[in-house]
Scaffold this motif. Structure first.
Motif, PDB file in Angstrom:
ATOM      1  N   PRO A  28       0.831  -1.211   0.000  1.00  0.00           N
ATOM      2  CA  PRO A  28       0.000   0.000   0.000  1.00  0.00           C
ATOM      3  C   PRO A  28       0.867   1.263   0.000  1.00  0.00           C
ATOM      4  O   PRO A  28       1.895   1.313   0.676  1.00  0.00           O
ATOM      5  N   VAL A  29       0.439   2.254  -0.781  1.00  0.00           N
ATOM      6  CA  VAL A  29       1.163   3.525  -0.845  1.00  0.00           C
ATOM      7  C   VAL A  29       0.278   4.602  -0.227  1.00  0.00           C
ATOM      8  O   VAL A  29      -0.866   4.786  -0.641  1.00  0.00           O
ATOM      9  N   GLY A  38      -5.256   9.342   6.559  1.00  0.00           N
ATOM     10  CA  GLY A  38      -5.536   8.633   7.813  1.00  0.00           C
ATOM     11  C   GLY A  38      -6.235   7.297   7.572  1.00  0.00           C
ATOM     12  O   GLY A  38      -5.835   6.265   8.116  1.00  0.00           O
ATOM     13  N   GLU A  39      -7.257   7.322   6.713  1.00  0.00           N
ATOM     14  CA  GLU A  39      -8.004   6.079   6.416  1.00  0.00           C
ATOM     15  C   GLU A  39      -7.092   5.083   5.703  1.00  0.00           C
ATOM     16  O   GLU A  39      -7.129   3.882   5.973  1.00  0.00           O
ATOM     17  N   VAL A  42      -4.784   3.448   8.192  1.00  0.00           N
ATOM     18  CA  VAL A  42      -5.481   2.446   9.012  1.00  0.00           C
ATOM     19  C   VAL A  42      -5.685   1.154   8.219  1.00  0.00           C
ATOM     20  O   VAL A  42      -5.400   0.054   8.710  1.00  0.00           O
ATOM     21  N   ARG A  43      -6.139   1.280   6.970  1.00  0.00           N
ATOM     22  CA  ARG A  43      -6.355   0.086   6.137  1.00  0.00           C
ATOM     23  C   ARG A  43      -5.052  -0.717   5.985  1.00  0.00           C
ATOM     24  O   ARG A  43      -5.029  -1.933   6.152  1.00  0.00           O
ATOM     25  N   ALA A  44      -3.967  -0.004   5.700  1.00  0.00           N
ATOM     26  CA  ALA A  44      -2.678  -0.690   5.490  1.00  0.00           C
ATOM     27  C   ALA A  44      -2.204  -1.370   6.773  1.00  0.00           C
ATOM     28  O   ALA A  44      -1.654  -2.487   6.738  1.00  0.00           O
ATOM     29  N   CYS A  45      -2.411  -0.713   7.905  1.00  0.00           N
ATOM     30  CA  CYS A  45      -1.944  -1.289   9.182  1.00  0.00           C
ATOM     31  C   CYS A  45      -2.781  -2.507   9.570  1.00  0.00           C
ATOM     32  O   CYS A  45      -2.285  -3.425  10.218  1.00  0.00           O
ATOM     33  N   GLU A  46      -4.056  -2.508   9.161  1.00  0.00           N
ATOM     34  CA  GLU A  46      -4.900  -3.677   9.435  1.00  0.00           C
ATOM     35  C   GLU A  46      -4.532  -4.836   8.520  1.00  0.00           C
ATOM     36  O   GLU A  46      -4.454  -5.981   8.946  1.00  0.00           O
ATOM     37  N   LEU A 147       1.490   9.544  12.915  1.00  0.00           N
ATOM     38  CA  LEU A 147       0.717   9.014  14.050  1.00  0.00           C
ATOM     39  C   LEU A 147      -0.547   9.849  14.322  1.00  0.00           C
ATOM     40  O   LEU A 147      -1.568   9.315  14.741  1.00  0.00           O
ATOM     41  N   ARG A 148      -0.471  11.130  14.049  1.00  0.00           N
ATOM     42  CA  ARG A 148      -1.678  11.982  14.183  1.00  0.00           C
ATOM     43  C   ARG A 148      -2.696  11.601  13.119  1.00  0.00           C
ATOM     44  O   ARG A 148      -3.894  11.497  13.378  1.00  0.00           O
ATOM     45  N   SER A 149      -2.195  11.391  11.915  1.00  0.00           N
ATOM     46  CA  SER A 149      -3.053  11.004  10.803  1.00  0.00           C
ATOM     47  C   SER A 149      -3.696   9.638  11.079  1.00  0.00           C
ATOM     48  O   SER A 149      -4.865   9.403  10.767  1.00  0.00           O
ATOM     49  N   MET A 150      -2.914   8.765  11.694  1.00  0.00           N
ATOM     50  CA  MET A 150      -3.414   7.433  12.066  1.00  0.00           C
ATOM     51  C   MET A 150      -4.562   7.578  13.075  1.00  0.00           C
ATOM     52  O   MET A 150      -5.610   6.923  12.961  1.00  0.00           O
ATOM     53  N   ALA A 151      -4.367   8.462  14.071  1.00  0.00           N
ATOM     54  CA  ALA A 151      -5.406   8.683  15.086  1.00  0.00           C
ATOM     55  C   ALA A 151      -6.674   9.233  14.425  1.00  0.00           C
ATOM     56  O   ALA A 151      -7.793   8.857  14.784  1.00  0.00           O
ATOM     57  N   GLU A 152      -6.476  10.093  13.440  1.00  0.00           N
ATOM     58  CA  GLU A 152      -7.605  10.658  12.708  1.00  0.00           C
ATOM     59  C   GLU A 152      -8.351   9.536  11.976  1.00  0.00           C
ATOM     60  O   GLU A 152      -9.575   9.452  12.032  1.00  0.00           O
ATOM     61  N   GLY A 153      -7.581   8.667  11.310  1.00  0.00           N
ATOM     62  CA  GLY A 153      -8.178   7.530  10.591  1.00  0.00           C
ATOM     63  C   GLY A 153      -8.905   6.591  11.544  1.00  0.00           C
ATOM     64  O   GLY A 153      -9.903   5.973  11.183  1.00  0.00           O
TER      65      GLY A 153
END
Ligand code: GA4
Length: 323
Positions: A28-29, A38-39, A42-46, A147-153
């Motif tokens: 994922p890019v 952010g979304e 989250v998708r990539a980390c899942e 990490l802020r963007s991740m929290a937003e996602g």
């Protein structure tokens, strides 16, 4: 059967060929400059626990400068380099990883990131220290944005719920500069040697930048291995064990490894973002619906790290903390 000529290497295992050969198209890019970042994170980390970051705002010259300094250091005579070793666990290391018998075809420098990166080592040249210092400041700022963007996602408040763990003045940051020299006897054999054996990173996230030489492989959910096409202008972000716990297993701490090849040296630099030692690591309450149970026993980062340093590289370190 493949026989390696150098007897000192008999303990470094060969690596099997990954699926999709050299180029796996499915990494994922994430474009950090776009509103939907952010979304996408989250998708990539899942899915993989891993993604490539573009438009991150860090000039490639800054990365190249530190890479050039690392190459200069690794080109020094062995006796000179060894004055900065052995890595125990910090300093110059050659083939030995950690203190429990793991080995790989690489040499490296491992430093603690202090609040004053200029004083993080007395063993490297001044130009090295200033390149390192600038790089660390830039990557820290970028990781905080990620990490802020991740929290937003994840739709959690406050938005710094994750970044503050990694950016606190007591946060436990480590920088690692790796050099995987080519192993010419492998040329034409379609085999590679273990550069860095398979493992997960214990921290929250790891931010990796490498030169244009391949070698990094990640494990997919079905256990198969794929090669990550290198990209020297981008960063690659790994989910670490702590982030898996903070998300109660929603994000996946990705198993990864590095294969050394017969042709081209690989140089990578990785910033590992760990929380402060006293930080309790448990699923974020904002992610726990009513009545939802944590999948993990409670621990602090200090306790986890201590256990990690007693383990072998390839061990599943989270297993002993699962309920
Ligand atoms: C893996 C991630 C980082 O490179 C590292 C590694 C550390 C080391 O090289 O000293 C460890 C490894 C890593 C996990 C288990 C222990 C500790 C080697 C090892 C066998 C710097 C880290 O923080 O954990």
């Amino acid at each position: 059967m493949v026989v390696l000529a150098n007897p000192a290497l008999h303990s470094i295992p060969l690596v099997g060929s990954p699926k999709h050969g050299a180029r796996f198209p499915g990494i994922p890019v994430v474009d950090l400059s776009r509103p939907g970042a952010g979304e996408a994170i989250v998708r990539a980390c899942e899915d993989l626990g891993f993604f490539k970051l573009v438009n991150h705002g860090i000039p490639v010259e800054l990365m190249r400068r530190l890479e050039a300094e690392a190459v200069k250091f690794f080109s020094l005579p062995q006796v000179e380099k060894e004055k900065s070793g052995p890595a125990n666990p910090f300093g110059y290391g050659d083939k030995r990883i950690g203190v429990n018998g793991d080995v790989g075809w690489l040499e490296y420098l491992l430093f603690v990131v202090t609040s004053d990166p200029l004083s993080c080592t007395s063993m490297t040249a001044c130009s090295f220290r200033s390149a390192l210092s600038e790089y660390l400041v830039a990557v820290r700022k970028m990781a905080s944005d990620v990490l802020r963007s991740m929290a937003e996602g994840l739709k959690i408040e406050p938005r710094d719920a994750l970044s503050k763990l990694a950016m606190d003045e007591h946060s436990d940051g480590i920088i690692r500069l790796n050099h995987y020299p080519p192993y010419p006897q492998l040329r034409g054999l379609n085999r590679s040697l273990t550069g860095f054996g398979e493992h997960t990173d214990p921290q929250i996230i790891s931010v990796l930048r490498s030169n244009d030489s391949s070698g990094l492989q990640i494990s997919l959910e079905d256990g198969s291995w794929v090669s990550v096409p290198p990209d020297q202008a981008s960063f690659f972000i790994n989910v670490g064990d702590c982030l898996q716990v903070l998300t109660n297993g929603r994000f996946r701490s990705v198993r990864h490894r590095v294969a050394a090849n017969g042709v081209k040296p690989r140089v990578s630099m990785i910033y590992f973002f760990g929380p402060p030692p006293a930080q309790r690591i448990a699923p974020l309450p904002q992610l726990m619906g009513e009545g939802k149970q944590s999948k993990y026993k409670e621990f602090t980062w200090g306790e986890y790290k201590k256990a990690a340093y007693r383990s072998r590289l390839g061990d599943n370190r989270l297993v002993q903390f699962e309920k």
